[in-house]
Design a protein around this motif. Structure first.
Motif, PDB file in Angstrom:
ATOM      1  N   ASP A 181     111.464  96.031  43.674  1.00  0.00           N
ATOM      2  CA  ASP A 181     111.163  95.912  45.097  1.00  0.00           C
ATOM      3  C   ASP A 181     111.490  94.483  45.517  1.00  0.00           C
ATOM      4  O   ASP A 181     110.705  93.558  45.300  1.00  0.00           O
ATOM      5  N   ALA A 182     112.651  94.305  46.095  1.00  0.00           N
ATOM      6  CA  ALA A 182     113.132  92.961  46.419  1.00  0.00           C
ATOM      7  C   ALA A 182     112.271  92.252  47.452  1.00  0.00           C
ATOM      8  O   ALA A 182     112.392  91.037  47.636  1.00  0.00           O
ATOM      9  N   GLU A 183     111.396  92.989  48.130  1.00  0.00           N
ATOM     10  CA  GLU A 183     110.522  92.382  49.128  1.00  0.00           C
ATOM     11  C   GLU A 183     109.366  91.616  48.487  1.00  0.00           C
ATOM     12  O   GLU A 183     108.718  90.804  49.137  1.00  0.00           O
ATOM     13  N   ARG A 184     109.098  91.902  47.230  1.00  0.00           N
ATOM     14  CA  ARG A 184     107.998  91.201  46.560  1.00  0.00           C
ATOM     15  C   ARG A 184     108.379  89.736  46.322  1.00  0.00           C
ATOM     16  O   ARG A 184     109.523  89.434  45.969  1.00  0.00           O
ATOM     17  N   PRO A 185     107.433  88.828  46.478  1.00  0.00           N
ATOM     18  CA  PRO A 185     107.752  87.422  46.195  1.00  0.00           C
ATOM     19  C   PRO A 185     107.966  87.203  44.703  1.00  0.00           C
ATOM     20  O   PRO A 185     107.441  87.946  43.872  1.00  0.00           O
ATOM     21  N   ARG A 186     108.750  86.209  44.373  1.00  0.00           N
ATOM     22  CA  ARG A 186     108.834  85.775  42.978  1.00  0.00           C
ATOM     23  C   ARG A 186     107.464  85.222  42.588  1.00  0.00           C
ATOM     24  O   ARG A 186     106.679  84.809  43.451  1.00  0.00           O
ATOM     25  N   LEU A 255      99.274  78.659  48.915  1.00  0.00           N
ATOM     26  CA  LEU A 255     100.290  79.640  48.548  1.00  0.00           C
ATOM     27  C   LEU A 255     100.969  80.183  49.797  1.00  0.00           C
ATOM     28  O   LEU A 255     100.344  80.262  50.852  1.00  0.00           O
ATOM     29  N   PRO A 256     102.254  80.543  49.684  1.00  0.00           N
ATOM     30  CA  PRO A 256     103.073  80.500  48.474  1.00  0.00           C
ATOM     31  C   PRO A 256     103.450  79.077  48.074  1.00  0.00           C
ATOM     32  O   PRO A 256     103.402  78.157  48.892  1.00  0.00           O
ATOM     33  N   LEU A 257     103.821  78.927  46.807  1.00  0.00           N
ATOM     34  CA  LEU A 257     104.278  77.620  46.337  1.00  0.00           C
ATOM     35  C   LEU A 257     105.527  77.192  47.088  1.00  0.00           C
ATOM     36  O   LEU A 257     105.732  76.017  47.368  1.00  0.00           O
ATOM     37  N   ASP A 258     106.378  78.158  47.366  1.00  0.00           N
ATOM     38  CA  ASP A 258     107.659  77.901  48.023  1.00  0.00           C
ATOM     39  C   ASP A 258     107.895  79.011  49.037  1.00  0.00           C
ATOM     40  O   ASP A 258     107.789  80.198  48.708  1.00  0.00           O
ATOM     41  N   LEU A 259     108.201  78.625  50.262  1.00  0.00           N
ATOM     42  CA  LEU A 259     108.446  79.619  51.308  1.00  0.00           C
ATOM     43  C   LEU A 259     109.774  80.338  51.124  1.00  0.00           C
ATOM     44  O   LEU A 259     109.991  81.412  51.670  1.00  0.00           O
ATOM     45  N   GLY A 260     110.655  79.717  50.316  1.00  0.00           N
ATOM     46  CA  GLY A 260     111.935  80.356  50.040  1.00  0.00           C
ATOM     47  C   GLY A 260     112.933  80.212  51.168  1.00  0.00           C
ATOM     48  O   GLY A 260     112.805  79.314  52.001  1.00  0.00           O
ATOM     49  N   PRO A 261     113.875  81.139  51.222  1.00  0.00           N
ATOM     50  CA  PRO A 261     113.935  82.332  50.372  1.00  0.00           C
ATOM     51  C   PRO A 261     114.482  82.022  48.976  1.00  0.00           C
ATOM     52  O   PRO A 261     115.315  81.132  48.864  1.00  0.00           O
ATOM     53  N   PRO A 262     114.001  82.783  47.961  1.00  0.00           N
ATOM     54  CA  PRO A 262     112.898  83.738  48.044  1.00  0.00           C
ATOM     55  C   PRO A 262     111.555  83.010  47.951  1.00  0.00           C
ATOM     56  O   PRO A 262     111.474  81.941  47.339  1.00  0.00           O
ATOM     57  N   PRO A 263     110.498  83.568  48.540  1.00  0.00           N
ATOM     58  CA  PRO A 263     109.184  82.950  48.395  1.00  0.00           C
ATOM     59  C   PRO A 263     108.697  83.056  46.951  1.00  0.00           C
ATOM     60  O   PRO A 263     109.037  84.006  46.245  1.00  0.00           O
TER      61      PRO A 263
END
Length: 306
Positions: A181-186, A255-263
């Motif tokens: 599910d590519a929508e899930r954050p890393r 959180l998130p640690l990084d907004l990304g993309p990807p988050p």
């Protein structure tokens, strides 16, 4: 006079380089740099030939000189990134690579084909910087997959987190994994401990490989069975064989640690007992209140787990 002579030597050296006569080319590039030390092409050419001669340490010095003289030379920055990466100067290599790609964005595909540079393009490289921005400097250790030595994950060891006298262990590498599910954050995982033990790194590494192999996303609120139990870590594997995934509230982290993309986000790993697993299985929402009611220290790996 010296610049004209240096220019002539550089032209000769470039011709020799194209003929792959690297030792002769290096001699001329070096002579040109001696005659006219402010000649960026002499230093850059010297760095390139030294790389071809498998002398990366000497090449780093030549490229550093070239970059100092021509800081916007993408080819010098590229060579500097390659040379510094080969000798393990990761900070300098990453800096040069980023400057290269800012000047030449399309070179990212070329960088992906260079193993020593490709590592810097992984999500975990940026995640490492995010984690160090939160926790400061920390050491890391590499753990390899038991059945596939090419697969590895790093685990960072952080002192006095989430409190003085405790340790935190955090994965670096799971964020490279792209979920179905590519929508899930890393995601990366963090574990708190009242004892400083290598078992914490082993628990996290074992969990990372299992999650990646099974494509099971470690969403807060889930349990993964036998992560600790399968390690055969004597008493600990018997007392707290499973792990619960929680929101990392013990740490002061946004959180998130990084907004990304990807988050990229972070989840806490909490070893739990068989009885605690049964509480979770009967009602997923009751485990955390049950632990809180018993005033369980989630970092205490010596606890009974009743």
């Amino acid at each position: 006079m010296s610049q004209a002579a240096a220019d002539s030597l550089v032209v000769e050296a470039q011709a020799l380089f194209r003929e792959e006569r690297f030792a002769e080319a290096a001699t001329r590039f070096e002579k040109a740099a001696q005659l006219f030390p402010a000649h960026p092409h002499a230093w850059k050419g010297l760095g390139q030939t030294l790389l071809c001669l498998h002398k990366p340490h000497e090449a780093t010095r030549a490229f550093d000189q070239a970059i100092g003289l021509a800081p916007t030379s993408a080819t010098a920055l590229w060579g500097g990134a390659v040379a510094h990466a080969e000798v393990g100067n990761k900070v300098v290599a990453l800096s040069y690579l980023r400057r290269t790609l800012k000047l030449q964005p399309t070179w990212i595909e070329m960088a992906r084909d260079v193993p020593t540079l490709a590592a810097f393009l992984r999500q975990s490289t940026r995640t490492t910087e995010d984690l160090r921005a939160v926790f400061g400097a920390f050491s890391t250790r590499t753990y390899r997959h038991a059945a596939d030595d090419s697969r590895a994950v790093e685990v960072g060891r952080i002192i006095d987190q989430p409190a003085v006298g405790k340790w935190s262990f955090v994965t670096i590498g799971l964020s490279n994994h792209v979920w179905p599910d590519a929508e899930r954050p890393r995601i990366e995982l963090i574990l708190a401990s009242t004892i400083d033990t290598e078992l914490c790194g082993q628990i996290l590494a074992n969990l990372v490989f299992h999650l990646a192999d099974s494509e099971f996303y470690p969403e807060p609120g889930v349990v993964v069975r036998d992560v600790v139990g399968s390690l055969g870590a004597d008493d600990l594997s018997v007392r707290l064989p499973h792990v619960y995934i929680a929101v990392p509230r013990l740490w002061d982290i946004s959180l998130p640690l990084d907004l990304g993309p990807p988050p990229v986000t972070l989840a806490q790993v909490v070893p739990i007992s068989e009885l605690e697993y049964e509480v979770w299985r009967s009602n997923m929402n009751q485990l955390e209140p049950s632990l809180a009611k018993r005033r369980v220290d989630l970092a205490d790996l010596r606890r009974i787990g009743g």
